[in-house]
Write a protein that holds these residues in place. Structure first.
Motif, PDB file in Angstrom:
ATOM      1  N   GLY A 215       0.778  -1.271  -0.022  1.00 48.13           N
ATOM      2  CA  GLY A 215      -0.065  -0.025   0.088  1.00 48.13           C
ATOM      3  C   GLY A 215       0.917   1.235   0.018  1.00 48.13           C
ATOM      4  N   LYS A 216       2.259   1.120  -0.244  1.00 47.35           N
ATOM      5  CA  LYS A 216       3.020   2.311  -0.222  1.00 47.35           C
ATOM      6  C   LYS A 216       2.935   2.721  -1.357  1.00 47.35           C
ATOM      7  N   PHE A 217       2.926   4.198  -1.793  1.00 47.30           N
ATOM      8  CA  PHE A 217       3.452   4.905  -2.958  1.00 47.30           C
ATOM      9  C   PHE A 217       4.751   5.127  -3.120  1.00 47.30           C
ATOM     10  N   MET A 218       5.143   5.044  -4.196  1.00 41.70           N
ATOM     11  CA  MET A 218       6.765   5.510  -4.749  1.00 41.70           C
ATOM     12  C   MET A 218       6.720   7.027  -4.482  1.00 41.70           C
ATOM     13  N   SER A 219       7.907   7.448  -3.930  1.00 40.53           N
ATOM     14  CA  SER A 219       8.113   8.666  -3.598  1.00 40.53           C
ATOM     15  C   SER A 219       8.432   9.567  -4.864  1.00 40.53           C
ATOM     16  N   GLU A 220       8.107  10.949  -5.072  1.00 46.47           N
ATOM     17  CA  GLU A 220       8.401  11.604  -6.285  1.00 46.47           C
ATOM     18  C   GLU A 220       9.870  11.285  -6.585  1.00 46.47           C
ATOM     19  N   SER A 221      10.858  11.511  -5.688  1.00 47.09           N
ATOM     20  CA  SER A 221      12.307  11.478  -5.962  1.00 47.09           C
ATOM     21  C   SER A 221      12.560  10.058  -6.696  1.00 47.09           C
ATOM     22  N   VAL A 222      11.934   8.985  -6.088  1.00 53.72           N
ATOM     23  CA  VAL A 222      12.271   7.634  -6.686  1.00 53.72           C
ATOM     24  C   VAL A 222      11.715   7.404  -7.954  1.00 53.72           C
ATOM     25  N   ILE A 223      10.425   8.108  -8.188  1.00 52.47           N
ATOM     26  CA  ILE A 223       9.755   8.043  -9.743  1.00 52.47           C
ATOM     27  C   ILE A 223      10.696   8.769 -10.626  1.00 52.47           C
ATOM     28  N   VAL A 224      11.121   9.758 -10.143  1.00 45.14           N
ATOM     29  CA  VAL A 224      12.060  10.570 -11.088  1.00 45.14           C
ATOM     30  C   VAL A 224      13.339   9.934 -11.379  1.00 45.14           C
ATOM     31  N   ASN A 225      13.911   9.189 -10.525  1.00 44.92           N
ATOM     32  CA  ASN A 225      15.149   8.426 -10.705  1.00 44.92           C
ATOM     33  C   ASN A 225      14.806   7.429 -11.543  1.00 44.92           C
ATOM     34  N   ASN A 226      13.736   6.612 -11.282  1.00 43.19           N
ATOM     35  CA  ASN A 226      13.417   5.538 -12.023  1.00 43.19           C
ATOM     36  C   ASN A 226      13.079   5.904 -13.648  1.00 43.19           C
ATOM     37  N   ILE A 227      12.445   6.794 -13.932  1.00 46.35           N
ATOM     38  CA  ILE A 227      12.101   7.366 -15.155  1.00 46.35           C
ATOM     39  C   ILE A 227      13.412   7.799 -15.780  1.00 46.35           C
ATOM     40  N   ILE A 228      14.580   8.453 -15.195  1.00 44.77           N
ATOM     41  CA  ILE A 228      15.855   8.706 -15.787  1.00 44.77           C
ATOM     42  C   ILE A 228      16.492   7.255 -16.085  1.00 44.77           C
ATOM     43  N   MET A 229      16.072   6.311 -15.280  1.00 43.71           N
ATOM     44  CA  MET A 229      17.143   5.135 -15.516  1.00 43.71           C
ATOM     45  C   MET A 229      16.425   4.369 -16.761  1.00 43.71           C
ATOM     46  N   LEU A 230      15.211   4.656 -16.785  1.00 40.22           N
ATOM     47  CA  LEU A 230      14.373   3.964 -17.975  1.00 40.22           C
ATOM     48  C   LEU A 230      14.542   4.699 -19.211  1.00 40.22           C
ATOM     49  N   LEU A 231      14.667   5.934 -19.166  1.00 42.23           N
ATOM     50  CA  LEU A 231      15.083   6.678 -20.243  1.00 42.23           C
ATOM     51  C   LEU A 231      16.346   6.426 -20.842  1.00 42.23           C
ATOM     52  N   PHE A 232      17.395   6.331 -19.821  1.00 43.71           N
ATOM     53  CA  PHE A 232      18.660   5.824 -20.168  1.00 43.71           C
ATOM     54  C   PHE A 232      18.869   4.386 -20.725  1.00 43.71           C
ATOM     55  N   ALA A 233      18.266   3.590 -19.930  1.00 47.09           N
ATOM     56  CA  ALA A 233      18.298   2.053 -20.527  1.00 47.09           C
ATOM     57  C   ALA A 233      17.587   1.926 -21.723  1.00 47.09           C
ATOM     58  N   GLY A 234      16.310   2.552 -21.858  1.00 44.18           N
ATOM     59  CA  GLY A 234      15.514   2.306 -22.746  1.00 44.18           C
ATOM     60  C   GLY A 234      15.661   2.901 -24.128  1.00 44.18           C
ATOM     61  N   HIS A 235      16.681   3.677 -24.259  1.00 38.01           N
ATOM     62  CA  HIS A 235      17.045   4.198 -25.494  1.00 38.01           C
ATOM     63  C   HIS A 235      18.639   4.129 -26.189  1.00 38.01           C
ATOM     64  N   ASP A 236      19.314   4.271 -25.216  1.00 38.93           N
ATOM     65  CA  ASP A 236      20.926   3.844 -25.567  1.00 38.93           C
ATOM     66  C   ASP A 236      21.402   2.703 -26.197  1.00 38.93           C
ATOM     67  N   THR A 237      20.816   1.512 -25.525  1.00 38.76           N
ATOM     68  CA  THR A 237      21.432   0.446 -25.986  1.00 38.76           C
ATOM     69  C   THR A 237      20.622  -0.203 -27.143  1.00 38.76           C
ATOM     70  N   SER A 238      19.441   0.291 -27.193  1.00 37.25           N
ATOM     71  CA  SER A 238      18.581   0.075 -28.453  1.00 37.25           C
ATOM     72  C   SER A 238      18.905   0.670 -29.779  1.00 37.25           C
ATOM     73  N   SER A 239      19.547   1.914 -29.563  1.00 38.47           N
ATOM     74  CA  SER A 239      20.179   2.800 -30.826  1.00 38.47           C
ATOM     75  C   SER A 239      21.343   2.006 -31.184  1.00 38.47           C
ATOM     76  N   VAL A 240      22.129   1.409 -30.179  1.00 42.76           N
ATOM     77  CA  VAL A 240      23.338   0.650 -30.463  1.00 42.76           C
ATOM     78  C   VAL A 240      22.941  -0.459 -31.266  1.00 42.76           C
ATOM     79  N   ALA A 241      21.895  -1.308 -30.816  1.00 43.71           N
ATOM     80  CA  ALA A 241      21.640  -2.535 -31.530  1.00 43.71           C
ATOM     81  C   ALA A 241      21.175  -2.163 -32.999  1.00 43.71           C
ATOM     82  N   ILE A 242      20.366  -0.952 -33.063  1.00 42.93           N
ATOM     83  CA  ILE A 242      20.076  -0.579 -34.430  1.00 42.93           C
ATOM     84  C   ILE A 242      20.961  -0.193 -35.447  1.00 42.93           C
ATOM     85  N   THR A 243      22.125   0.533 -34.787  1.00 41.76           N
ATOM     86  CA  THR A 243      23.335   0.997 -35.697  1.00 41.76           C
ATOM     87  C   THR A 243      24.146  -0.219 -36.226  1.00 41.76           C
TER      88      THR A 243
END
Length: 484
Positions: free
Chosen positions: A272-300
């Protein structure tokens, strides 16, 4: 110049004092133990420079191979980024680390990563990490694709090709495909569509990426200092986006299921705990980083291989044209993606020969016995995908490009590890698969291409990057001749 030397020597002094205290404690404990063979290299630096140099030369596996051969061992010790480290070689090492997650080992990242990302999925182990994975995987699992993503991916990739490829004679594949994967991540994770805001964030992310695996020395001009400033700016922008979204959710202007951001804000974990704002921000950063950099390497790298091996290009083209002519609607659907078998084998072989991530770290939760050696609690551990894929006798004629390795049952367990394995296997595996296939589908339907530079130089920094951005000459298909 003198000031740099004074600063550098001061830093080294501080490090020395710290480390001397640490080492005398460790030494008294480890004298009697049977540690893996190996060398700690230079004081403080250890073998970090050799490790990074092997990557920059485009052959990260050499660092592991030279030592594994020298000590005739499948595990060796070294000192990397100020940490005692045991390097595990090959499929047997991968199996040991992946199957002992949260029992004997847990996730660990160098301090540069921890300082820049803060607590998030990538840096949290144990129970906390499990809860976060559950929350996020709801949005990245196969079901989410059928419901949410495929149409947007297809739409964004077609728009991207229209804006950045069509009508161009020459394109630099790496930066261009990076803008595609970044835009896609922004749209799918947080419904961000403003091109200006996306490109500002993308520029900050590039600075952040350069410092993510760096020596965490925080003074002006270092990669780490720049990355810290960029991260600060990214976090400010994302915090603003999070706050706006929270307000929109409260007055029902946004739906709780519309994207990952809404989902993280609106859904509590099992307790029943909600994720804190700062952890949400950290997770979005992590996913934006993980979610685009490696895929563009694979495409290239995929685009590079298709340019270099015409018969593979023809087979991929044939498969994609058949799918294009048989699909029901205007956009690709889940069923269409499942038919892209040969194309995915080609992507898989691309990631075998050139894994987008060269390896990853763990930490020993207890004293570990492995192959007769003793690895003390608190030591850091490293596994290498590039060594597993390219050396160690895992694959026959390992540098030969051969997509048929993935036919039938495919490679043996733990021998093919571009997405890691075990409990911490890459969450975005399905996401990456679909975004890469959709891009290839849309690009190969429209163009052939030639490499402008034969045998382009690739450096791992920390992902494999073509130093010249991989310029290609684009040759549009002429619509009057149909492919048989």
């Amino acid at each position: 110049m003198a000031i740099v030397f004074i600063l550098a020597s001061l830093i080294i002094l501080v490090l020395l004092v710290n480390l001397t205290i640490k080492f005398t404690r460790i030494l008294s404990r480890t004298k009697s133990l049977n540690l893996p063979p190996g060398s700690y290299g230079w004081p403080i630096l250890g073998e970090t420079l050799e490790f990074l140099r092997a990557g920059l030369d485009g052959t990260p596996e050499k660092f592991v191979k030279e030592r594994s051969d020298k000590y005739k061992s499948q595990v060796f010790k070294t000192l990397l980024m100020g940490e005692n480290m045991a390097v595990f070689c090959g499929a047997s090492g991968n199996k040991f680390l992946f199957s002992n997650e949260n029992k004997l080992v847990t996730v660990w990242w160098p301090s540069s990563v921890r300082q820049l990302l803060g607590p998030c999925l990538a840096t949290s182990g144990g129970d906390e990490g499990k809860q976060m994975r559950k929350m996020v995987s709801y949005f990245l699992g196969p079901d989410a694709f059928t419901r949410l993503y495929i149409k947007t991916m297809d739409l964004v990739s077609q728009q991207h090709i229209k804006n950045h490829w069509q009508g161009k004679e020459e394109v630099k594949v790496f930066p261009t495909s990076k803008s595609y994967t970044f835009e896609l991540a922004c749209r799918l994770f947080m419904s961000l569509e403003d091109p200006k805001q996306i490109s500002e964030l993308a520029a900050l992310f590039n600075i952040f990426l350069k410092g993510i695996i760096s020596i965490p020395v925080n003074f002006i001009g270092t990669r780490f200092y720049n990355a810290k400033k960029a991260t600060f700016a990214i976090k400010n922008q994302l915090r603003e986006i999070v706050r706006q979204r929270r307000a929109a959710l409260e007055c029902k202007r946004a739906a709780p299921w519309q994207d990952l951001l809404s989902h993280l804000l609106a859904t509590p974990d099992e307790n029943g705990k909600f994720m804190s704002e700062s952890v949400i921000v950290n997770n979005i950063i992590m996913l934006l980083f993980a979610g685009h950099d490696t895929s563009s390497v694979a495409i290239t790298m995929m685009m590079k291989n298709l340019a270099e091996i015409p018969e593979v290009y023809e087979k991929v083209l044939k498969e994609q044209m058949e799918i294009a002519s048989s699909k029901k609607g205007e956009y690709l659907e889940w069923e269409d993606i499942q038919k892209m078998r040969y194309t995915w084998n080609v992507v898989s072989e691309t990631m075998r020969v050139m894994p987008p991530i060269m390896g990853a770290f763990r930490e020993a939760l207890t004293d570990i016995r492995y192959q007769g050696y003793h690895i003390p609690k608190g030591w850091k551990l490293y596994w290498s995908s590039s060594f597993t894929h390219r050396e160690g006798g895992t694959f026959e004629d390992s540098m030969k490009f051969d997509p048929s390795r993935f036919e039938g049952g495919g490679p043996a367990a733990y021998t093919y590890v571009p997405f890691g394995g075990g409990a911490r296997m890459c969450l975005g595996k399905e996401f990456a698969r679909v975004e890469i296939l959709i891009f290839i589908h849309n690009i190969i339907k429209r163009f052939r291409w030639k490499l402008k530079i034969v045998d382009p130089k690739i450096a791992y920094d920390p992902t494999p990057i073509p130093l010249d951005g991989l310029p290609i000459l684009l040759l549009p298909h002429h619509h009057h001749h149909h492919h048989t």
